[in-house]
Design an enzyme around this catalytic site. Structure first.
Site, PDB file in Angstrom:
ATOM      1  N   SER A 164       0.845  -1.198   0.000  1.00  0.00           N
ATOM      2  CA  SER A 164       0.000   0.000   0.000  1.00  0.00           C
ATOM      3  C   SER A 164       0.889   1.261   0.000  1.00  0.00           C
ATOM      4  CB  SER A 164      -0.951  -0.061   1.200  1.00  0.00           C
ATOM      5  OG  SER A 164      -1.970   0.884   1.063  1.00  0.00           O
ATOM      6  N   ASP A 219     -10.081  -5.679  -2.995  1.00  0.00           N
ATOM      7  CA  ASP A 219      -9.455  -4.644  -2.163  1.00  0.00           C
ATOM      8  C   ASP A 219     -10.358  -3.415  -2.136  1.00  0.00           C
ATOM      9  OD1 ASP A 219      -7.810  -2.427  -1.339  1.00  0.00           O
ATOM     10  OD2 ASP A 219      -6.032  -3.612  -1.860  1.00  0.00           O
ATOM     11  N   HIS A 235      -7.345  -6.009   1.231  1.00  0.00           N
ATOM     12  CA  HIS A 235      -6.155  -5.186   1.476  1.00  0.00           C
ATOM     13  C   HIS A 235      -5.392  -5.628   2.731  1.00  0.00           C
ATOM     14  CE1 HIS A 235      -4.069  -1.532   0.222  1.00  0.00           C
ATOM     15  NE2 HIS A 235      -4.029  -1.091   1.455  1.00  0.00           N
TER      16      HIS A 235
END
Lengths: 279, 279
Positions: B146, B223, B256
């Site tokens: 991320s 995600d 995620h």
């Protein structure tokens, strides 16, 4: 039963769920890892019992179990370690009360109403989770760490018809003779030590043996609780006398942490898979 | 450098350390996993950069990295994601300030004095840790998740002489064009968007290519940040135009979380090991 979270992991689903427990009279959380499904029918199931201070989360996020569970096609259920929350008696210590149910049904007040982790783990949770997730209750194993290793050993030894395999990491094996156990059993069961005996793995194995065949225990020799609280040599002695095949592996340099558990968890999965049969 | 904790794990040592950073002007924590040592000299090293809200701990306890690092004989270094603590400016949000350094050297006030994560990761930390632990700085790779995927990509693309391999999980690839990036780059670098361009993986790969050969990116298609913040198709397009071999793998059903990272981390280790050479 309510879904708290579900995340895909190693091709299966790691879920966390909550339900209102009949035994504890509280909402109880547990995690379930469902491996990717093949065509082989209901998967076998391993119950993981955690140690002092843990919830269902520690094992679920720290142990790396999903990788092995997916590989062997085994479902894994990890419950909380005690009832908790509003209205549940507690005390300000890490080794008694919340996070420290010790897998017994309390008989002493004020604990008796809620602290029924033995019946919760042996009866209520498997009935719920095996039906909901389509698991093969005839291929059920149990393992755990520290207080949860005590839970796994004592629950399996008392219910050999219900568990085909049992293993433990750094378990408390002689709670009638170590400080953690004396405090917990005295608190939950009262001061009559005769009532404690049904929750001491050493006494249980001496009395009942283990029809399941063998037992696997890993123990780090750098574990800070080794000599005062854990004393694996007492279980080794008891298994020897009872003619039970204990594989006690002293692991050099390992401590009491999840870094220790993660390091050998794959071998425990392999061991249980051989005894339960994979998916 | 101070030792916060050391635990044996998969035959190596998982440590957490603290030091006073010249760049950030604060104590900074980082974790190092040292694999079991063979006879092959200094191991290669992988730097893991974490995402928003993380410290050095998340990856260290949740990803299951030690198993793969031990297998491949690679050391792993995981720093914190920002300076933090008394005297360090912060604001009450999860995506800016503490836990959200974005791997840039801030030029805007009041951030410029402490928020120097770019120089910390590229210069100060490797110099310290590779000397202290005897790591092979000529075989250095970088990866992250991320915001940390953004860090890994931009840092590698800007320093191809320093990193032989780079991969990412669900990276922010176009921070000049998504809300997280606009807030962070605007806050740390000020409102002149020209200054942002050196921290946008899409712009960097278009301008400089990647002499390292290829880049691996895993992205879950479930995600929750995929379409608003991550937009991997922009990086795919930029790599295509630049003639850079991007392996973008859309992973079906993954979100995620660290459950996603753990599922594919072994393949990232394998990928880096092939490019760095194992121990």
């Amino acid at each position: 039963m309510e879904t708290v979270a579900e995340n895909k992991c190693f091709g299966g689903i790691q879920g966390v769920y909550s339900h209102d427990s009949r035994e504890t009279g509280t909402p109880m959380r547990f995690s379930v890892y469902m491996p990717p499904r093949g065509l082989d029918g209901p998967p076998p199931v391993l119950y993981w019992l955690s140690g002092l201070t843990c919830t269902e989360e520690n094992f679920t996020v720290k142990a790396g179990a999903q990788r092995w569970a997916a590989e062997h096609g085994i479902a894994v259920v990890a419950p909380d370690t005690s009832p908790r929350g509003e209205g549940v008696p507690d005390e300000d210590s890490y080794d008694f009360g919340s996070g420290a149910g010790f897998y017994v049904d309390a008989t002493a007040e004020p604990w008796a109403a809620n602290y029924r982790m033995y019946s919760y783990i042996v009866e209520e949770l498997p009935a719920l989770v095996e039906a909901k997730f389509g698991l093969d209750g005839a291929r059920r194993g149990i393992f755990g760490h520290s207080m949860g290793g005590h839970g796994a050993l004592t629950i399996a030894l008392r219910n050999p018809d219900r568990y085909k395999s049992v293993s433990a990491f750094a378990p408390i094996v002689a709670p009638t003779r170590v400080p953690w156990g004396e405090k917990a059993l005295g608190g939950y069961l009262g001061h009559d030590r005769a009532a404690w005996e049904a929750h001491d793995a050493c006494l249980l194995v001496a009395r009942k043996g283990w029809p399941g065949g063998d037992i696997l225990v890993d123990q780090g020799d750098a574990d800070q609780f080794l000599t005062e609280q854990l004393k694996p040599e007492l279980f080794q002695e008891a298994c020897g006398t009872a003619g039970v095949d204990l594989q006690l592996r002293m692991q050099h340099g390992y401590d009491h942490s999840y870094f220790f558990i993660a390091s050998f968890l794959g071998e425990h999965f392999e061991w249980h898979a051989e005894r339960l049969g994979g998916a």
